[in-house]
Write an enzyme that holds these catalytic residues in place. Structure first.
Site, mmCIF file in Angstrom:
data_model
loop_
_atom_site.group_PDB
_atom_site.id
_atom_site.type_symbol
_atom_site.label_atom_id
_atom_site.label_comp_id
_atom_site.label_asym_id
_atom_site.label_seq_id
_atom_site.Cartn_x
_atom_site.Cartn_y
_atom_site.Cartn_z
ATOM 1 N N GLY A 201 -2.702 -6.890 4.918
ATOM 2 C CA GLY A 201 -1.920 -5.681 5.170
ATOM 3 C C GLY A 201 -0.644 -5.727 4.367
ATOM 4 N N ASP A 202 0.221 -4.767 4.614
ATOM 5 C CA ASP A 202 1.511 -4.656 3.930
ATOM 6 C C ASP A 202 1.338 -4.712 2.407
ATOM 7 O OD1 ASP A 202 2.354 -4.534 6.514
ATOM 8 O OD2 ASP A 202 3.678 -6.256 6.433
ATOM 9 N N ASN A 203 1.741 -5.825 1.794
ATOM 10 C CA ASN A 203 1.687 -5.892 0.330
ATOM 11 C C ASN A 203 0.363 -6.497 -0.148
ATOM 12 O OD1 ASN A 203 4.487 -5.855 1.297
ATOM 13 N ND2 ASN A 203 5.013 -5.894 -0.875
ATOM 14 N N TRP A 204 -0.716 -6.010 0.402
ATOM 15 C CA TRP A 204 -2.022 -6.606 0.090
ATOM 16 C C TRP A 204 -2.704 -5.948 -1.104
ATOM 17 C CZ3 TRP A 204 -7.240 -4.746 1.222
ATOM 18 C CH2 TRP A 204 -7.289 -3.373 1.571
ATOM 19 N N PHE B 74 0.854 -1.193 0.000
ATOM 20 C CA PHE B 74 0.000 0.000 0.000
ATOM 21 C C PHE B 74 0.888 1.240 0.000
ATOM 22 C CE2 PHE B 74 0.401 -1.068 4.569
ATOM 23 C CZ PHE B 74 0.769 0.144 5.123
#
Lengths: 745, 745
Positions: free
Chosen positions: A320-323, A226
C-alpha cells in the site's frame, strides 16, 4: 488434543503499559511486535518477543533532507477541468481550479511544450504551443488559448510537484495534526534524482545501525505513492490505488524515452481525466510505463533490501501507500528479494491478494478492526468488526493460509475491551490450527482449474474491480463478488490476459470467467472484436471447456462505419453464441422473446431471485435455458455449446448463496454435470464450507453465518459426515476416527 | 347552453339490428357508418347517415387474381439464425429454421448470387458465391458453407416470398378462421409487377361502380405491409411497425438500382438481424430505400385516389397494416391527394401522430375499446377501457383536435352494455364541445417552441420510440413518456434531425430535447461525435437556448484507436458540458463525487423520488445542480450554460406528475425562470390541465384523474379561476362571465 500454541502473531505495542504488555503477549502467544503511526516502541519490546518490526519510509522519512533539497519533489500529471469556448474570445483556464494547493503545485519552469499539453477535446487533437500562453504560477497559473474554436472543449494537462506526501497528508488532516506541535507536512522526494538516491541509499544502513532493536524493517513503502489527489476543500478528489500518475517526473520521463524509445505526451498520462484507471483498457504506452517503472523500482528496492539483509535484518513490504511499481505479481517482484509482504485484510479477496504473492518467504495480514478510537469507543462493538473480518478472511486463509496475522493501532485502546481480547485469542488460536492441524499443507482443490480472463491478466491477480483498496463501489461490487467467492472456493484460480489465450486457452484451464461491465478492462471491450480471440475461446468451449460470463461479458460494439454503428457477430456480447444470451441495446426490441424459466441444478440452493446487485440493462436468451429471470431480463442462464458449457450471471455480489451458485456454475461449466461437487468435500448448507487435508485425513468445517447450523458434509465416493456448528464456529473433524474431533476453534 | 349536437362520429354497423341502429345513430348523433373485418354493411346503411365507409384492400383484395397469378407474391428479406462453425467441417444452415412456412417461402429460383448472401459475421464480410452451396427448397432449403473458418459465425440472408398477408394471417390465426368455411389465406401481390398494377388500377373503378352505397373508400391500406414475421409455432417472431423489409422484390430492387444508382446487398436489408428497426441509426442506404419507396407508393396511391375522386367518393387511408412507404410526414404524402387519414388511438402521442398529419382535409381517430368479445364479455369493463383511452387521448385532442372519432368491431356486442353506450354518448358530446365551444380554433400555446432532435427528424413526427404500434416496451416507455407528455402540453412541437440543426438551430426553437438510450437513433449515437453538431447545439444553448436531455442524451463513445477506447470531450455524453452531468461507465470511479441535492422550482410538484422508469446505469453531476438523486445516481439536474439552461432527466414515463415536471423543465430551460408557466393558463394541480381559447375567451379545464379535484387555474397577468372537477370530468369556463359556465361535458 487442545494445546496452547504460540507464534504467527504481530501485536502493535506502545509505551506506558509494560506490565499489561507482558501478560498480553504471553496470553495471545504473540511472537512479534510493531509500532504504528503515532506510537513509539517501548524499550521492553525486545524482551517481549523475538521479532520487532519498525516502519521505514525510504522516500519521505527524512524531512530535513527534503527541506534542504526543495527541488527534489516527486511529480504528478494533472488535467484541468474541461472548459468550453463560448465564442471566439481567448479562453483562459486556471489549471489549479479544484485542486488542493497544499498538496500540489504546477511546474511552470519546465519545458512547457513538452510537459504541458492543451487539447481540443472536441477534435481530439493537441494544440501547438504557439496557440496558447501560460501566465502566473502556483494557484494562479493559467493557460490562455488565444484563438479557440468556438464551442470546442479544451483541457490543459500539466506537470505538478507534489509538495505533500499523500498518505501523510491524509493522516495529518484526518487526525488534526495541525494541533500537534512538531508535526510537519512531509514532502516526498524523487529517488530518480542522483542526489536523492545517494541519500536514500546511505540513510538506510545508518538508520539500521541506530536501531538495533529492529529485526524486521517494514518498508512503508518504496518510492511512488498511488494516485491520491485532494480537492480545493482538502478532501479526496481522485483516488486510484493502482495509479501511476504520481510516478512521473522530468527525470523519469526522459529515462523512459531513452530506455524504451517510446514517444509520450502528457495525454498518455492524464487520459482525458481517467488517468489510466484499471477499469480502462490499458493502452500499450501505459503498459510500457508500468513495465518501465517496475524495472526501476525493483532495481532500487533490491539495493535497499540487500542493505537490510546485510545488517542482519528482515525486509518486509507493506502492500500500500508508496507501493506503485512494485507490482507483486509482476515479473520483477521476486528479484527485490523481500522476506515478506504485509497488507491490510478486509475480505477474502484482499487476503488472497497478499497470500498468493510469489517470491517472498512469508506473508502477513493486518486484521480489522484497526485499534483506533472510531471503533474502540464507548458503545463501539469491536467484536462485531472482528467477527465480520474474520468470517470473510477465514475463507481465503483456509484455501491459502497467510503465514502470520497481526493488528495495528493503539493496544492501550483495545485492552479496554476484554471481550475483544478474548475474541482475538480465539481467532488467533483458530488461525494457528489451520497451520498446525493441517499438517502444513493446503487443502485439496477441485481438479478443475478456473481462470479469470481480462485485459490485465496475472499482473493484477486478485486485484480486479478495485478502485481504492477494499472500498465499496456501487459499480464494482456486483463483479467483485466473483473474486470474493473464488477466494474461498476449492478451485485453483489463475488470472489470464487476452494475450494469454489468443492462440489457445492453456491446457490446464477448465473454466474461463469473464466478468465486468461493457467497455472496461475487466470485460475487455474491443479486445473481443479480434476474430482470433473469439475463435480461441469458442474452440475451447466447443471442445469441452467451460465459460462463465458475469454482467456484460465479451461486450463490444464494432466501430461505427460512416457514423453508422455496425452490428457484430454477437451482437453486443461477442460470445453471444457461447453464452446463449445477448445484451439488449434497443436494436432488437422488434424481436419477440418468449422467455421461459426452467429449473437447473446449478440453482438448487438459490432462492427464487438472484441477488444480482447492479444489473446492466436487459439481457435476453437466444439459445440458453433461462434459470432465473428478473423483470423480463435474464439473471441466470445455462447453455450447451459443442461439447462444452456456458453459464451467464447478471451479477454476483458476494454472499454465501451466491458463492455456492458460482461453485455449482463452475463445476457444471467444466463438466456439464454436478457430480464433481463432491470431488472435494462440500457442505449441504451453503453457509458452511469445508476443507479437506488428505495427509492428515482431516476436515475443517467452518460456519460463515451468525446462525447455529447442523449440516451434512459430503465427500468423494459417497462419504458423509454430519456436523453441528455454533454461529461463526469451526470444527476439525478427524476422518480416521468415526466421531468429530474437537479442534482448536 | 347545453344542446344536442351531432356529427363527427363514425359507428361500426352490421346486419340484423336495423331497429337498434336507427335509435343508436340518432341518439349518438353519428354521421358515418362503417363495416369492420368480419361484418357486412346492412342495406339500411345509406338511410342511416350521410356517409358510408368501406374498407378496401388494393394489394390483397382479389384472391382470385392472386391465385391465378402465383408468381406475383410480395417478398421480404430474411436472415437465418446465426450458426457457428465448430471446426472445419462444412457448415449447413437450414435457412427457414424458426420461420413460419405458412407465411414465408425462400426464393431459391432467383439469382442467388444477388438475392442471397452468406456473411462471415466474425469478420463482417460476405462470402463469395463459390464458397457456399444451396440445396433443397421451401422448408428444406439449406445453405452449406463448404470450408468455413473454424469458430466463425455465419448467417444467410435470403429473399423469401410472402405467401400469406401478415394482417390477414394474424386475424385468421387469432379468430380461428380455419373453422369458418370459405375463409382463404390471403396472398398479397406486388404492384410493381406490370400485370398486377394493371389489375389493381382497373379493379378499383369496377369496385366503386358495384358499390354505389360507399361514400368513403377506407384504403386498408396500400401496397406494402409493415414487417411482421411469425415463427415456426405460428406466433409473432419479429414486428416492426415502421419496417420496410417486406417492401422488397426483384422488381423493386432492380428499379432501386436503376433509379438511384445505389448499389445494394441483402445485408443492407437484414442488417445483422436488426432489419433497420427505427432504434437503429438509419444507414444512408436505408434512407435511400425509404425515399425510393415513398416516391413509388405516393405515385401509385395517387392514381387510386384520383380514381376514387373521379367516382365521386372520398379517399381515406388507414394508418397501419400496408402503410409502408406512405410516410405521412414525408415529402410526398400530400401529393397522394387523400381526403382523410384514420388511425387507432390509444394514447395522446398516437392521437397527435394522426391529428398532426399535414396534407389531408380531416383526420379521424378510432377509439378504444374495439367492440370485440375480449372486452365485451360477462365481467368485462368496457367503460374502464373507454375512460382510460379518453383520458389519455383527450389531452392530445385538446391541443390539436382530431376532426372525427369512431369505433370499430361488433356493435351488436356493444349495445349489450348500456352503461358503455351512455359513456360513449358523454365522450362524443365532450369531443364535439371542443370543436363547438372553442370557436373552431386551437388553444393558445406557449411562445416557446420545443423541438425533439434525433436521427429521424420530421419524417417520424410523433413516432419516436415505437416498435409495434402503441404497445408497451420495457426499453421504450421511459422515453415515450416525453412524447406522451408533450402531446398534451401547451407547446408547439417540432421534430428535427441532426442535419436540420448541424449548421445552426432554427431561430424559432426555444428548447431542444434529446431523449433515448445510448446508441439508438433517438439519442443519436455517433452523430454526436461530429464537432459541427456539438458546436451548433452548444452555441444555441450558450446564446440563451434550452436543452433537455433524457436518459443517455448525446451519448457516444469515440471509436477505439488500436483497440483502445478513446475518451471524448464529454466524456460519454458528448454534451456533458451543457448538461453538467455525465454517464458513468466505470472509467471515472476514481473520481470522488460529493453529490448534494438541492431544491429547484422545476421539481416543486414532484415527490421525493422521480418515477424515472428504467434507468440506464449511473449518472453523476459535473457542474449541474442535482435536484433528485436515486441510489447515488442523478435523476434530475439543472445546469446553467452561458446564457442558456439545461435540464437532465434520467427517464420520464408518462404520468401527470412527470408531464408537469417536463412542462416546468421546458419553461425553465427556455427562460431560466418559471414566470412563463402562466404565460398560458395552468392548473395548480398537475392532474388538471387547461386550454385557453382567446377568441371566445373560454377555458377548458379537464381532470385526467379518477379523483375529484378542486384546484386553481392561473393565467397571464395574475388572473385566477377556481374549478371543481369530478373524476375524469371537464368544464368550460367563460372568462367573460365571473362564474364557471357549465359546458357540454
Amino acid at each position: 488434543m487442545s494445546h496452547r500454541s504460540t507464534g504467527r502473531l504481530t501485536l502493535p505495542i506502545e509505551t506506558g503499559m509494560d506490565e499489561e504488555l507482558v501478560a498480553l503477549v504471553e496470553r495471545l502467544g504473540a511472537d512479534a511486535v510493531r509500532n504504528s503511526d503515532g506510537t513509539e516502541l517501548p524499550e521492553i519490546a525486545t524482551e517481549l518477543v523475538d521479532r520487532v518490526y519498525s516502519t521505514y519510509f525510504p522516500a519521505r522519512g527524512d524531512q530535513d533532507f527534503a527541506l534542504a533539497h526543495p527541488d527534489t519533489l516527486t511529480h504528478i500529471f494533472l488535467m484541468s477541468a474541461p472548459a468550453t469556448a463560448l465564442g471566439t474570445d481567448p479562453l483562459t483556464i486556471r489549471v489549479m481550479e479544484g485542486y488542493f494547493t497544499d498538496q500540489l503545485r504546477p511546474e511552470t519552469d519546465v519545458d512547457t511544450e513538452r510537459y504541458w499539453q492543451v487539447m481540443d477535446r472536441t477534435l481530439g487533437t493537441p494544440l501547438a504551443r504557439s496557440a496558447w500562453e501560460l501566465e502566473g504560477n502556483g494557484e494562479d497559473a493559467r493557460v490562455t488559448i488565444t484563438s479557440p474554436k468556438p464551442y470546442h472543449v479544451y483541457t490543459v494537462a500539466f506537470l505538478a510537484a507534489q509538495v505533500w506526501d499523500s498518505t501523510q497528508m491524509y493522516n495529518y488532516l484526518t487526525n488534526d495534526w495541525h494541533l500537534e506541535p512538531g508535526r510537519v507536512k512531509e514532502r516526498p522526494y524523487e529517488v530518480r534524482r542522483p542526489e536523492v538516491w545517494e541519500h536514500v541509499r546511505a540513510a538506510l544502513p545508518a538508520w539500521l545501525e541506530s536501531h538495533p532493536e529492529v529485526d524486521v524493517v517494514r518498508f512503508t513503502t518504496f518510492f511512488y505513492h498511488f494516485t491520491l489527489v485532494f480537492n480545493a476543500e482538502g478532501k479526496e478528489k481522485f483516488v486510484d490505488w493502482f495509479g501511476y500518475s504520481a510516478s512521473v517526473s522530468v527525470e523519469a520521463l526522459e529515462a523512459f524515452e531513452a530506455e524504451c524509445g517510446e514517444a509520450w505526451e502528457p495525454e498518455d498520462f492524464v487520459d482525458a481525466g481517467y488517468y489510466n484507471c484499471p477499469f480502462r483498457i490499458p493502452h500499450p504506452r501505459f503498459r510500457a510505463w508500468i513495465a518501465f517503472q517496475q524495472r526501476f523500482v525493483a532495481e532500487r528496492a533490491r539495493e535497499l533490501v540487500a542493505a537490510t539483509h546485510e545488517a542482519g535484518r528482515e525486509a518486509m513490504m507493506f502492500l500500500g501507500d508508496n507501493w506503485i511499481g512494485t507490482e507483486p505479481y509482476g515479473e520483477h517482484f521476486a528479484s527485490i528479494g523481500l522476506d515478506a509482504v504485509v497488507g491490510s485484510v478486509g475480505s477474502a479477496a484482499t487476503c488472497r491478494m497478499i497470500a498468493d504473492i510469489p517470491g517472498v518467504r512469508y506473508t502477513e495480514g493486518r486484521f480489522l478492526p484497526y485499534f483506533f478510537p472510531d471503533v474502540f469507543r464507548a458503545g463501539g462493538d469491536p467484536c462485531a468488526e472482528a467477527n465480520d473480518s474474520w468470517r470473510l478472511a477465514r475463507r481465503a486463509i483456509v484455501r491459502h493460509p497467510l503465514d502470520r496475522i497481526g493488528y495495528g493501532g493503539y493496544l492501550s485502546l483495545a485492552v479496554q475491551f476484554p471481550e475483544f481480547i478474548d475474541r482475538v485469542e480465539q481467532i488467533v488460536a483458530e488461525f494457528r490450527s489451520l497451520h498446525e492441524n493441517s499438517g502444513g499443507e493446503r487443502p485439496v482443490n477441485s481438479r478443475h482449474t478456473v481462470a479469470i480472463v481480462n485485459a490485465w491478466g496475472s499482473l493484477r491477480s486478485w486485484m480486479t474491480h478495485m478502485v481504492a483498496h477494499a472500498l465499496h463501489y456501487k459499480q464494482a461490487y456486483s463483479y467483485l463478488g466473483v473474486l470474493e467467492s473464488l477466494a474461498g472456493l476449492p478451485f485453483d484460480v489463475r488470472f489470464l490476459s487476452f494475450d494469454d489465450i489468443r492462440a489457445g486457452v492453456p491446457q490446464d484451464i477448465s473454466v474461463l470467467i469473464n466478468a465486468g461491465a461493457a467497455g472496461t478492462a475487466f470485460s475487455g471491450g474491443p479486445a473481443w472484436l479480434d476474430p482470433e480471440l473469439v475463435a480461441s475461446v469458442r474452440s475451447f468451449v466447443a471442445r469441452g471447456g467451460g465459460f462463465v460470463g458475469v454482467g456484460e461479458p465479451t461486450a463490444a460494439t464494432p466501430p461505427a462505419r460512416d457514423g453508422y454503428p455496425q452490428a457484430g457477430a454477437g451482437a453486443i456480447l461477442q460470445l453471444a453464441d457461447v453464452l446463449g444470451v445477448d445484451r439488449e441495446t434497443g436494436w432488437s426490441l422488434s424481436t419477440d422473446r418468449y422467455p421461459k424459466v426452467c429449473e437447473h441444478p446449478i440453482a438448487e440452493d438459490l432462492g427464487p431471485e438472484l441477488w444480482a446487485g447492479e444489473r446492466q440493462g436487459d439481457v435476453f436468451a437466444t439459445t440458453a435455458s433461462i434459470v432465473r429471470l428478473h423483470d423480463g431480463s435474464v439473471d441466470v442462464a445455462v447453455n450447451d455449446y459443442g461439447d462444452g458449457h456456458a453459464v451467464y450471471l447478471a451479477g454476483l455480489p458476494y454472499s454465501a448463496e451466491n458463492s455456492r451458485l458460482l461453485h455449482r456454475a463452475l463445476i457444471w461449466a467444466a463438466t456439464g454435470s454436478l457430480e464433481d461437487l463432491t470431488e472435494v468435500w462440500i457442505a449441504d448448507d451453503p453457509r458452511v464450507e469445508v476443507a479437506f487435508y488428505p495427509s492428515v485425513e482431516r476436515l475443517f468445517a467452518y460456519n460463515g453465518s451468525e446462525a447455529a447450523i447442523s449440516t451434512r458434509l459430503r465427500g468423494p465416493g459417497g462419504t458423509e459426515v454430519s456436523v453441528d456448528l455454533a454461529p461463526l464456529d469451526s470444527q476439525w473433524i478427524d476422518l480416521a476416527t468415526p466421531a468429530a474431533t474437537p479442534g482448536e476453534a
